[in-house]
Design an enzyme around this catalytic site. Structure first.
Site, PDB file in Angstrom:
ATOM      1  N   PHE A 160       5.567   3.290  -4.977  1.00  0.00           N
ATOM      2  CA  PHE A 160       4.748   2.442  -5.835  1.00  0.00           C
ATOM      3  C   PHE A 160       4.826   2.912  -7.284  1.00  0.00           C
ATOM      4  O   PHE A 160       4.810   4.116  -7.552  1.00  0.00           O
ATOM      5  CB  PHE A 160       3.266   2.521  -5.429  1.00  0.00           C
ATOM      6  CG  PHE A 160       2.965   2.167  -4.014  1.00  0.00           C
ATOM      7  CD1 PHE A 160       2.573   0.884  -3.667  1.00  0.00           C
ATOM      8  CD2 PHE A 160       3.044   3.129  -3.007  1.00  0.00           C
ATOM      9  CE1 PHE A 160       2.259   0.557  -2.360  1.00  0.00           C
ATOM     10  CE2 PHE A 160       2.732   2.825  -1.695  1.00  0.00           C
ATOM     11  CZ  PHE A 160       2.343   1.530  -1.360  1.00  0.00           C
ATOM     12  N   ASP A 161       4.850   1.975  -8.206  1.00  0.00           N
ATOM     13  CA  ASP A 161       4.503   2.270  -9.583  1.00  0.00           C
ATOM     14  C   ASP A 161       2.990   2.460  -9.628  1.00  0.00           C
ATOM     15  O   ASP A 161       2.269   2.046  -8.709  1.00  0.00           O
ATOM     16  CB  ASP A 161       4.941   1.114 -10.476  1.00  0.00           C
ATOM     17  CG  ASP A 161       4.576   1.321 -11.936  1.00  0.00           C
ATOM     18  OD1 ASP A 161       4.643   2.468 -12.412  1.00  0.00           O
ATOM     19  OD2 ASP A 161       4.200   0.329 -12.589  1.00  0.00           O
TER      20      ASP A 161
END
Length: 299
Positions: A160-161
């Site tokens: 994930f960012d």
């Protein structure tokens, strides 16, 4: 007796994210729904190739098949009609995928069924459907074209960012409107104040619940945060995850370095980011979902 899905990790996926439907979709766009329908019916017993998210779905279903306590449910959410959707269900059977629930909305957006079924994640090749789901508070991403093959590891690896994905875009908006120095100063002053939630927090928490019930040395899931932040702005991220009580296995603070090669090194089955530049880098190496949350919030 009604079936209760409340305790399960629920993922909704469109047919074009799951299977390779480029030829038939091009026919739909150029010749219309009638020729598309005739084509799908005429070819409904022919196998379909794997789509970009096929590998991810296969690993999610492996959790369902091998770790019943993981409680995973994958639901097909398709714009096909039930008639043309028969080809999709035939392909599901041909590939041996344990998907038994589906919605065929016959041209209408299926995102509302993602909301009704309480899915933690909605994946689609239709950016419009994704935006509608995000506006409703559902973690959603547009699956981007990619020729990347499956990750052979049996472990499900999701990256994930941070800002505008796991966390809100409050800090990212400061960077975009006031620049890097203002962003750093803001995050330094707020280091001990948890960030607000982003759209993917519930999905991350659902993954965490499966990890929590597994042996840490033999977990079926491994997560990573791959962010453009670096020191000293990393502190707020760490304090936020602590406050949430959420486990992230790996954290990479890149300070603007290209994300694609790092995601390849992690072996991500999928990566979620709101920035198209990072998505373009990532999809050269791993399956990638674009999360247009910032533009949604400003709309």
């Amino acid at each position: 007796m009604a079936v209760d899905l409340a305790g399960k990790l629920r993922v909704g996926i469109s047919s074009r994210a799951l299977f390779e439907l480029g030829e038939s979709h091009a026919l739909f766009e150029t010749r219309g729904v009638e020729e598309y329908s005739n084509y799908q019916i005429a070819h409904e017993n022919e196998p379909l190739g794997e789509g970009v998210a096929f590998g991810l779905v296969k690993k999610l279903l492996a959790l369902k098949n091998q770790h019943e306590e993981a409680s995973v449910e994958v639901i097909l959410l398709s714009r096909n009609s039930a008639d043309t959707g028969l080809r999709i269900f035939n392909a599901i059977e041909q590939h041996g995928l344990n998907i038994t629930r589906a919605v065929f909305s016959r041209g209408e957006t299926p995102w509302k069924y993602a909301e009704a079924l309480g899915v933690h994640l909605f994946l689609s090749a239709d950016a419009g459907d994704v935006r509608l789901a995000l506006e409703a508070g559902i973690a959603a991403a547009t699956i981007l074209p990619s020729t990347v093959g499956d990750n052979p590891s049996p472990q499900l690896r999701i990256a994930f960012d941070g800002d505008a994905v796991v966390f809100s875009d409050e800090a990212e908006l400061i960077y975009k409107t006031r620049g890097l120095e203002a962003f750093i100063e803001h995050e330094r002053s707020k280091a001990n104040t948890p960030l607000a939630s982003g759209p993917f927090r519930p999905f991350l928490e659902a993954l965490h619940r499966i990890q929590r019930d597994s042996n840490p040395q033999d977990s079926p899931i491994r997560t990573a945060l791959v962010t453009a932040r670096n020191a000293p702005t990393h502190k707020r991220v760490i304090h936020t995850l602590r406050a949430w009580g959420v486990r992230i296995d790996e954290a990479v603070f890149l300070g603007g370095v290209e994300k694609g090669p790092v995601l390849k090194a992690f072996g991500a089955d999928i990566f979620f980011d709101d920035q198209t530049t990072h998505c373009d880098s990532a999809r050269q190496h791993v399956a990638t979902g674009h999360v247009p949350i910032t533009s949604v919030q400003r709309a």
